[in-house]
Scaffold this active site. Structure first.
Site, PDB file in Angstrom:
ATOM      1  N   GLU A 125       0.817  -1.218   0.000  1.00  0.00           N
ATOM      2  CA  GLU A 125       0.000   0.000   0.000  1.00  0.00           C
ATOM      3  C   GLU A 125       0.850   1.266   0.000  1.00  0.00           C
ATOM      4  OE1 GLU A 125      -3.075  -0.322  -0.633  1.00  0.00           O
ATOM      5  OE2 GLU A 125      -3.116  -2.490  -0.339  1.00  0.00           O
ATOM      6  N   ASP A 216      -1.744  -2.655  -9.115  1.00  0.00           N
ATOM      7  CA  ASP A 216      -2.437  -3.906  -8.827  1.00  0.00           C
ATOM      8  C   ASP A 216      -2.719  -4.701 -10.097  1.00  0.00           C
ATOM      9  OD1 ASP A 216      -2.439  -2.995  -6.258  1.00  0.00           O
ATOM     10  OD2 ASP A 216      -4.556  -2.466  -6.210  1.00  0.00           O
TER      11      ASP A 216
END
Length: 703
Positions: A125, A216
């Protein structure tokens, strides 16, 4: 001289610990497999790959052909494998020893499986704090990847963010690449021609200029509507062809190749940061709404970009204050980590360190701890995260299993332990931790005398793994969406812009709790309170016991909590004392005796509701009840538990499911978080009179 650009392309693949296998299967078929197959057909496109250990384990067991094709691409020099924390933890949230342990587990796996020695690591993240270079360097890492926003926060403009920088902590250095935010939004959502044009505008005569886009892998097929867009409509195929056709000025290469070829752009010291959206989500609801409104206001200003670069959000650790349930998991993780470390230190100089059985058990406990550090259940933004009960369940399952191993290695006595008073949640007040052979009960005397964690050790389950209903900033989007209907429903959007509703009338479930859904919450409710009002947390609270401070005493296997408080009744306050005694037995069971005492000079009428909450995986008809009973029984097959709540006499019982409305990658959805069990006792007490009330809670493990 022709203007050129270096393009460092990659993907990061991850699924949470505890996610359903069918989700991983779906991800493999619609994202992971088609992406890697397409890259295989374009050998001239260099790229970088990070998969979390959860996915490497899944591929090895269920889809080994994925590993085979990655090996071939690695051997032909097309792909660079990137390390990271094996189970994808948020690195700043861990002890340094666990940071290093997670990274080394991943680097050892990549060495053994692919004969690869990774130089870089994926930062989960992109949550960055300035102390990270030291543990990363000690783990053998040379570089990591952050976001544009990180370097912007250090005062570096767009032209300066086209290479890599070096940072350090106590002399330990680390190289930093930054992901281009605009390119992250372009790929794969803008047209191929628009994306190539962005490359053209970014190209320079400086041959070291680079753009990084690693994001992602799930956005390439798993996010809503992207499979058709990326593969069936050939977006990715056309993009790769376009890059190849423009290879005279777009040069693809890996991170390590770039490091070998080009020097750093200098030193940079980065403040605490993540990608900007994360810093929005970390704010409390009201602040998040204000930040969103502020950003929208700047969009209409002529100098909006100049203003926006000075706007800051919150830090990731704010999730521990925003969600007490997240903080509870985190502090449980730290507590178990300390237990493991204490045991390792204790045996480090003894012959036990040479016992292969102890070594194996310790390694297993450590790996379970690492699994329990997987980040997904600890926070919530666009995706379900903390709001998904099965993810929280998995975290507790791993942590309790790890703790059980260490407790067994420590040869703890097989009887109730003396209560440990410690500041478990790190708020400045002591909690009380009671550990027995079969169960752990954690009490919070400073906040209602409640039980906030109840571990059933044989089942590796925290039966109080509930989640309170909180107002979220995106709830206003739901209300607006329902009021006006969808706009441009056919467009393919980023996950941050997508608005979908999975069922009608979701706004009817927007109820909010003003207290945490734990157990032994002592309510004195207004006499007009109905079952429906109490279930929606829209009622009058007349006592000061919910957040009140209780005295705590221990007597063998009995634990007593008491408080002198007040209850409003009619037009005045009454002095009321509550005593609650919790007796534990060998089995997972608690006998609770309440004593309600009128310490006032007048007779008082009270409506006393000691609230219990339980966490189950999925709701059933037994989770809704409003009638007089002597017992309530609930079987939870997924967790292999049977909960029985018994009363001495017929008792009015309110039972209702706790359901939240949250935002996930599939849109707004209603999620069952647990069940509230609330006996209602109407008491009439004369001055000095006391009333005893009994509750027995038995929790059986289904074999």
């Amino acid at each position: 001289m022709m203007k050129k650009i270096n393009f460092i392309f990659g993907i990061h693949n991850h699924q949470p610990v505890g996610n359903f296998k069918e989700v991983l299967d779906h991800g493999y078929e619609c994202a992971y497999k088609p992406f890697v197959q397409l890259m295989w057909r374009h050998p001239k496109i260099k790229w970088s790959l990070h998969c979390s250990g959860i996915l490497w384990d899944y591929f090895r067991e269920h889809n080994p052909e994925y590993i085979d094709i990655v090996k071939k691409m690695k051997d032909r020099g097309q792909v660079e494998l990137i390390a990271g924390g094996y189970y994808e933890p948020i690195m700043p949230s861990l002890q340094d020893r666990d940071k290093i342990g997670q990274i080394k587990k991943m680097t050892e796996y990549l060495k053994n499986e692919f004969d690869s020695k990774p130089q870089g690591m994926w930062l989960a993240e992109r949550v960055w704090e300035p102390h990270l270079p030291k543990p990363f360097s000690l783990a053998g890492i040379k570089y990591t990847i952050v976001d544009d926003y990180h370097l912007l926060s250090s005062g570096l403009n767009a032209e300066e963010r086209t290479g890599y920088y070096i940072t350090e902590e106590q002399g330990y250095t680390l190289k930093l690449f930054s992901i281009n935010q605009q390119l992250r939004y372009y790929i794969p959502f803008k047209t191929v021609s628009e994306t190539i044009e962005f490359f053209r505008q970014s190209a320079t005569e400086n041959e070291g200029t680079a753009l990084v886009m690693i994001d992602d892998g799930e956005k390439f097929g798993m996010w809503p509507k992207t499979y058709k867009h990326v593969y069936e409509d050939l977006w990715l195929e056309n993009f790769l062809k376009a890059v190849e056709e423009n290879s005279d000025w777009i040069n693809t290469l890996t991170f390590s190749e770039y490091l070998e070829k080009y020097p750093s752009k200098g030193r940079a010291y980065i403040p605490t940061a993540s990608y900007f959206e994360m810093t929005e989500w970390a704010y409390p609801q009201k602040m998040q709404e204000e930040l969103e409104d502020t950003i929208k206001e700047t969009d209409h200003m002529n100098n909006s970009e100049r203003i926006k670069k000075f706007i800051r959000g919150g830090m990731w650790r704010n999730f521990f204050t925003k969600y007490p349930e997240s903080n509870n998991m985190h502090k449980k993780m730290l507590y178990v980590s300390e237990k493991i470390n204490a045991y390792r230190s204790e045996i480090s100089s003894s012959k036990e360190t040479r016992d292969p059985n102890i070594t194996a058990q310790l390694a297993k406990a450590l790996d379970l701890l690492y699994e329990g550090q997987c980040n997904c259940a600890y926070w919530h933004g666009v995706f379900g995260g903390l709001y998904l009960p099965h993810l929280r369940k998995a975290i507790y399952e791993k942590l309790i299993a790890s703790e059980n191993i260490i407790d067994e290695l420590n040869k703890k006595e097989k009887k109730a332990k003396k209560a440990l008073k410690t500041d478990f949640d790190k708020d400045g007040n002591n909690e009380v931790l009671v550990e027995t052979e079969s169960q752990n009960l954690y009490f919070m005397p400073q906040c209602g005398g409640t039980i906030f964690e109840w571990d059933i050790k044989k089942a590796n389950t925290n039966i109080l793994n509930t989640l309170s209903r909180k107002k979220e900033a995106y709830h206003r989007k739901l209300v607006e969406f329902i009021a006006r209907g969808p706009l441009n429903p056919g467009a393919v959007k980023t996950i941050h812009d997508l608005v979908e509703v999975k069922e009608e009338n979701l706004d009817h479930y927007l109820n909010y709790d003003w207290y945490r859904k734990v157990s032994l919450i002592d309510h004195f409710i207004h006499p007009d309170t109905s079952y429906e009002n109490f279930s929606k947390c829209k009622y009058g609270e007349q006592g000061d016991f919910v957040f009140g401070i209780y005295d705590f005493q221990e007597h063998n296997n009995s634990f007593k909590l008491a408080r002198n408080g007040v209850v409003w009744a009619g037009d005045r306050q009454y002095k009321i004392r509550i005593e609650k005694e919790v007796k534990l037995s060998v089995a997972p069971e608690a006998e609770i005796t309440y004593t309600v005492i009128n310490n006032d000079t007048d007779t008082v009428s009270l409506n006393f509701v000691p609230e219990l909450n339980f966490s189950f995986l999925g709701s059933r008809t037994e989770d809704t009840m409003n009638k007089t009973v002597k017992e309530w029984v609930r079987v939870d097959e997924p967790q292999k538990l049977k909960v029985e709540v018994k009363f001495e006499n017929d008792t009015q019982l309110w039972v209702f499911p706790v359901e939240t409305v949250s935002l996930s990658e599939a849109g707004f959805e209603r999620t069952y978080q647990g069940t509230t069990v609330a006996p209602l006792w109407k008491l009439e007490l004369k001055p000095g009179q006391k009333q005893k009330l009994h509750i027995t809670i038995q929790i059986g493990v289904i074999e």
